[in-house]
Design a protein around this motif. Structure first.
Motif, PDB file in Angstrom:
ATOM      1  N   HIS A 111       0.853  -1.194   0.000  1.00  0.00           N
ATOM      2  CA  HIS A 111       0.000   0.000   0.000  1.00  0.00           C
ATOM      3  C   HIS A 111       0.890   1.246   0.000  1.00  0.00           C
ATOM      4  CE1 HIS A 111      -3.865  -2.180   1.426  1.00  0.00           C
ATOM      5  NE2 HIS A 111      -2.963  -3.078   1.058  1.00  0.00           N
ATOM      6  N   GLN A 114       3.046   7.020  -3.252  1.00  0.00           N
ATOM      7  CA  GLN A 114       3.506   7.123  -4.633  1.00  0.00           C
ATOM      8  C   GLN A 114       4.763   7.976  -4.764  1.00  0.00           C
ATOM      9  OE1 GLN A 114       1.086   8.789  -3.267  1.00  0.00           O
ATOM     10  NE2 GLN A 114       1.551  10.931  -3.744  1.00  0.00           N
ATOM     11  N   ALA A 202      -1.540  -4.180  -2.936  1.00  0.00           N
ATOM     12  CA  ALA A 202      -2.574  -3.157  -2.845  1.00  0.00           C
ATOM     13  C   ALA A 202      -3.824  -3.742  -2.198  1.00  0.00           C
ATOM     14  CB  ALA A 202      -2.906  -2.613  -4.231  1.00  0.00           C
ATOM     15  N   ASP A 206      -8.704   0.401   0.482  1.00  0.00           N
ATOM     16  CA  ASP A 206      -7.810   1.389   1.090  1.00  0.00           C
ATOM     17  C   ASP A 206      -8.227   2.794   0.646  1.00  0.00           C
ATOM     18  OD1 ASP A 206      -5.678   3.038   1.909  1.00  0.00           O
ATOM     19  OD2 ASP A 206      -4.217   1.435   1.653  1.00  0.00           O
ATOM     20  N   ALA A 211      -5.968   1.324  -4.424  1.00  0.00           N
ATOM     21  CA  ALA A 211      -5.325   0.308  -5.258  1.00  0.00           C
ATOM     22  C   ALA A 211      -4.961   0.876  -6.630  1.00  0.00           C
ATOM     23  CB  ALA A 211      -6.245  -0.902  -5.404  1.00  0.00           C
ATOM     24  N   ASN A 214      -1.585   2.439  -6.445  1.00  0.00           N
ATOM     25  CA  ASN A 214      -0.536   1.411  -6.432  1.00  0.00           C
ATOM     26  C   ASN A 214      -0.330   0.817  -7.819  1.00  0.00           C
ATOM     27  OD1 ASN A 214      -1.243   0.061  -3.117  1.00  0.00           O
ATOM     28  ND2 ASN A 214       0.103   1.705  -3.728  1.00  0.00           N
ATOM     29  N   TYR A 215      -1.435   0.599  -8.531  1.00  0.00           N
ATOM     30  CA  TYR A 215      -1.317   0.010  -9.872  1.00  0.00           C
ATOM     31  C   TYR A 215      -0.631   0.992 -10.826  1.00  0.00           C
ATOM     32  CZ  TYR A 215      -2.470  -2.564 -14.094  1.00  0.00           C
ATOM     33  OH  TYR A 215      -2.381  -3.272 -15.281  1.00  0.00           O
ATOM     34  N   TYR A 230       2.627  -7.245  -9.167  1.00  0.00           N
ATOM     35  CA  TYR A 230       1.524  -6.518  -8.517  1.00  0.00           C
ATOM     36  C   TYR A 230       0.468  -7.506  -8.047  1.00  0.00           C
ATOM     37  CZ  TYR A 230      -2.582  -3.446  -8.070  1.00  0.00           C
ATOM     38  OH  TYR A 230      -3.690  -2.780  -7.613  1.00  0.00           O
ATOM     39  N   GLU A 232      -3.358  -7.343  -5.840  1.00  0.00           N
ATOM     40  CA  GLU A 232      -4.396  -6.637  -5.090  1.00  0.00           C
ATOM     41  C   GLU A 232      -5.210  -7.637  -4.282  1.00  0.00           C
ATOM     42  OE1 GLU A 232      -8.506  -4.120  -5.910  1.00  0.00           O
ATOM     43  OE2 GLU A 232      -6.838  -3.910  -7.332  1.00  0.00           O
ATOM     44  N   HIS A 238      -6.077   0.532   4.798  1.00  0.00           N
ATOM     45  CA  HIS A 238      -4.698   0.985   5.004  1.00  0.00           C
ATOM     46  C   HIS A 238      -4.076   0.395   6.270  1.00  0.00           C
ATOM     47  CE1 HIS A 238      -1.461   3.392   3.486  1.00  0.00           C
ATOM     48  NE2 HIS A 238      -1.284   3.988   4.650  1.00  0.00           N
TER      49      HIS A 238
END
Length: 264
Positions: A111, A114, A202, A206, A211, A214-215, A230, A232, A238
């Motif tokens: 999580h 960025q 992810a 959250d 997500a 994150n993606y 990756y 999810e 969170h």
């Protein structure tokens, strides 16, 4: 990974919470044969309740992302082998930066906040982050999340009792500046550079780090010769490290690590 691969894991804590959030994760991974370390952030070495009593904490308020990243950089360089880094939220961002510096055998960003230049348009991200940014308040004073903010940003979807337990067990004051630095050059990552294997985790619920963010972070990595993955999970907010489902996430991560080839 084979017997010659790293068996040291460094857990990098995110913002707002104590490094004790990794306690059960450390027990789990030590049971898998790893040596684990979860160093506290500078100025945050203490029990969550004791740190809350220091609010406002000027030492915490002065923390900056560049200094924090360099703190973990120095910590990792002193280890006898390149470790596996597992970071949550802000710790996930630091994990990415340290991988760029070639300081880890592999990295897991749970999580993750960025890097600079990665965006989301999800309203929940801005709602959850507005208070901690504290743009109209003094940056000389640390920020302490209210229980209502905690319920939305960290523990949405959980029972009131679970939310309250997590709040008093883990919540600590935070630097507004370190949160603001997440949109500065201190958070810059070179996505085209070769890197050690990197896994993004992810969560579908959250609010703080959606997500989709994150993606988008995952998709920015461009080096085709490097392993980037990756995953999810449904129903993760969170507070993923402390949710009842945490062991499923830890199991997935341990399996991913064990399946990695040696080297980059």
């Amino acid at each position: 990974m084979n017997k010659d691969s790293s068996k040291t894991i460094v857990f990098i804590t995110g913002a707002f919470v104590s490094n004790s959030c990794w306690d059960e994760w450390r027990i789990f991974f030590e049971g898998e044969g790893y040596k684990t370390i979860a160093p506290p952030w500078p100025a945050k070495d203490g029990a969550a309740n004791d740190l809350r009593q220091t609010q406002p904490n000027s030492c915490i308020a002065a923390l900056r992302l560049e200094n924090l990243t360099n703190y973990f950089d120095e910590f990792v360089r002193q280890l006898p082998e390149k470790p596996i880094l597992i970071g949550h939220s802000m710790g996930g961002l630091i994990t990415q930066i340290l991988l760029e510096r070639e300081l880890a055998a592999a990295g897991v960003a749970i999580h993750s906040l960025q890097p600079q230049g990665v965006f989301t348009f999800k309203f929940s991200f801005y709602k959850a982050g507005w208070g901690p940014l504290g743009f109209f308040t003094s940056a000389k004073k640390s920020f302490l999340m209210s229980f209502k903010q905690w319920q939305y940003a960290f523990t949405n979807g959980m029972s009131y009792e679970e939310q309250k337990e997590g709040y008093y067990k883990y919540l600590i004051p935070e630097s507004k500046l370190v949160v603001r630095d997440a949109i500065s050059k201190a958070a810059k990552v070179d996505f085209k550079k070769p890197h050690a294997p990197l896994l993004f985790i992810a969560g579908s619920t959250d609010n703080f780090i959606p997500a989709s963010l994150n993606y988008a972070n995952y998709k920015n990595y461009k080096h085709t010769g490097s392993i980037t993955a990756y995953k999810e999970f449904e129903g993760r907010n969170h507070f993923v490290l402390g949710q009842p489902t945490w062991k499923e996430d830890a199991d997935f991560i341990a399996h991913w690590i064990e399946q990695l080839p040696t080297g980059k």
